[in-house]
Design a protein around this motif. Structure first.
Motif, mmCIF file in Angstrom:
data_model
loop_
_atom_site.group_PDB
_atom_site.id
_atom_site.type_symbol
_atom_site.label_atom_id
_atom_site.label_comp_id
_atom_site.label_asym_id
_atom_site.label_seq_id
_atom_site.Cartn_x
_atom_site.Cartn_y
_atom_site.Cartn_z
ATOM 1 N N GLY A 135 5.961 76.662 20.639
ATOM 2 C CA GLY A 135 7.312 76.177 20.384
ATOM 3 C C GLY A 135 7.626 76.104 18.903
ATOM 4 O O GLY A 135 8.725 76.467 18.464
ATOM 5 N N ALA A 148 19.395 81.659 22.206
ATOM 6 C CA ALA A 148 18.479 81.537 23.353
ATOM 7 C C ALA A 148 17.061 81.259 22.871
ATOM 8 O O ALA A 148 16.319 80.509 23.520
ATOM 9 C CB ALA A 148 18.523 82.804 24.199
ATOM 10 N N ILE A 149 16.672 81.826 21.749
ATOM 11 C CA ILE A 149 15.344 81.564 21.185
ATOM 12 C C ILE A 149 15.253 80.114 20.724
ATOM 13 O O ILE A 149 14.223 79.459 20.903
ATOM 14 C CB ILE A 149 15.053 82.557 20.045
ATOM 15 C CG1 ILE A 149 14.917 83.963 20.633
ATOM 16 C CG2 ILE A 149 13.800 82.169 19.275
ATOM 17 C CD1 ILE A 149 14.797 85.058 19.622
ATOM 18 N N TYR A 194 16.935 77.580 22.055
ATOM 19 C CA TYR A 194 16.831 76.766 23.271
ATOM 20 C C TYR A 194 15.423 76.821 23.855
ATOM 21 O O TYR A 194 14.877 75.811 24.289
ATOM 22 C CB TYR A 194 17.848 77.221 24.314
ATOM 23 C CG TYR A 194 19.285 77.017 23.908
ATOM 24 C CD1 TYR A 194 19.666 76.017 23.019
ATOM 25 C CD2 TYR A 194 20.282 77.842 24.402
ATOM 26 C CE1 TYR A 194 20.982 75.844 22.649
ATOM 27 C CE2 TYR A 194 21.597 77.673 24.040
ATOM 28 C CZ TYR A 194 21.942 76.667 23.169
ATOM 29 O OH TYR A 194 23.247 76.504 22.809
ATOM 30 N N LYS A 195 14.844 78.022 23.870
ATOM 31 C CA LYS A 195 13.493 78.177 24.410
ATOM 32 C C LYS A 195 12.479 77.393 23.587
ATOM 33 O O LYS A 195 11.583 76.756 24.139
ATOM 34 C CB LYS A 195 13.121 79.662 24.444
ATOM 35 C CG LYS A 195 11.838 79.958 25.143
ATOM 36 C CD LYS A 195 11.604 81.462 25.212
ATOM 37 C CE LYS A 195 10.292 81.778 25.864
ATOM 38 N NZ LYS A 195 10.024 83.208 25.902
ATOM 39 N N SER A 196 12.623 77.413 22.267
ATOM 40 C CA SER A 196 11.677 76.673 21.426
ATOM 41 C C SER A 196 11.819 75.172 21.616
ATOM 42 O O SER A 196 10.817 74.454 21.649
ATOM 43 C CB SER A 196 11.866 77.054 19.961
ATOM 44 O OG SER A 196 13.128 76.638 19.492
ATOM 45 N N LEU A 240 10.162 74.321 24.934
ATOM 46 C CA LEU A 240 8.704 74.359 24.816
ATOM 47 C C LEU A 240 8.160 73.145 24.060
ATOM 48 O O LEU A 240 7.128 72.587 24.445
ATOM 49 C CB LEU A 240 8.264 75.649 24.123
ATOM 50 C CG LEU A 240 8.340 76.909 24.973
ATOM 51 C CD1 LEU A 240 8.084 78.130 24.113
ATOM 52 C CD2 LEU A 240 7.362 76.838 26.116
#
Length: 180
Positions: free
Chosen positions: A46, A65-66, A68-70, A73
């Motif tokens: 993350g 989106a990256i 949000y993903k981080s 995580l």
């Protein structure tokens, strides 16, 4: 895949095999070992994605989106680390959810690869089915039968299987697309 990526994938496969073997062998510190390993992995991944977002991805299409993903995580890392005081049954439920989600994602990636006529769709699809079978078996043994011991062996076997597939992926030939 270049040689550095191959070495990284082989090392991660060996570490997964070792973690699976330790999870099966060590009776007392399994939960702490698993939670610490999973929490550290999620935290590093993350943080790495967060650094990637701030250095480059914020200027890219789909960079949000990256981000949000981080953030997701990093939140999962905090939840994982905070589960040390809970009962092992909650850990089993958590791991069943993680394996089931990973299985569904692998199946969807395999079906997408099949639509694109990629040859590795069978491996992705089989990996997804295997993860769902592991989640189901561990869920039945851990939740329904109230036996954490059986599900520990199942999850250890799943980690070993993930390590073996990581190592096998390194020996697969990569296709190079030439544009003329």
């Amino acid at each position: 895949m270049n040689w550095l990526q191959r070495i990284r994938k082989i090392v991660s496969g060996i570490l997964l095999i070792a973690a699976g073997a330790l999870f099966i062998i060590l009776p007392d510190i399994k939960y702490m070992l698993l939670l610490a390993g999973l929490g550290i992995y999620l935290l590093i991944y993350g943080a790495r994605m967060m650094i990637y977002y701030f250095t480059m991805a914020r200027l890219m299409v789909g960079g949000r989106a990256i981000l949000y993903k981080s953030v997701i995580l990093l939140d999962l890392a905090m939840v994982t680390v905070s589960m040390t005081s809970f009962s092992p049954m909650y850990l089993i439920i958590y791991l069943v959810g993680v394996y089931a989600a990973a299985g569904v994602i692998d199946i969807l990636r395999g079906l997408e690869a099949k639509k694109l006529d990629a040859p590795e769709w069978k491996m992705k699809f089989a990996s997804g089915l295997f993860n769902i079978v592991i989640a189901g078996a561990a869920g039945v043994s851990g939740i329904a039968l109230r036996s954490a011991d059986i599900s520990e062996y199942i999850f250890g076997g799943g980690l070993i299987w993930s390590g073996v597939t990581n190592i096998a992926d390194t020996f697969r030939r990569t296709r190079i697309v030439y544009i003329q």
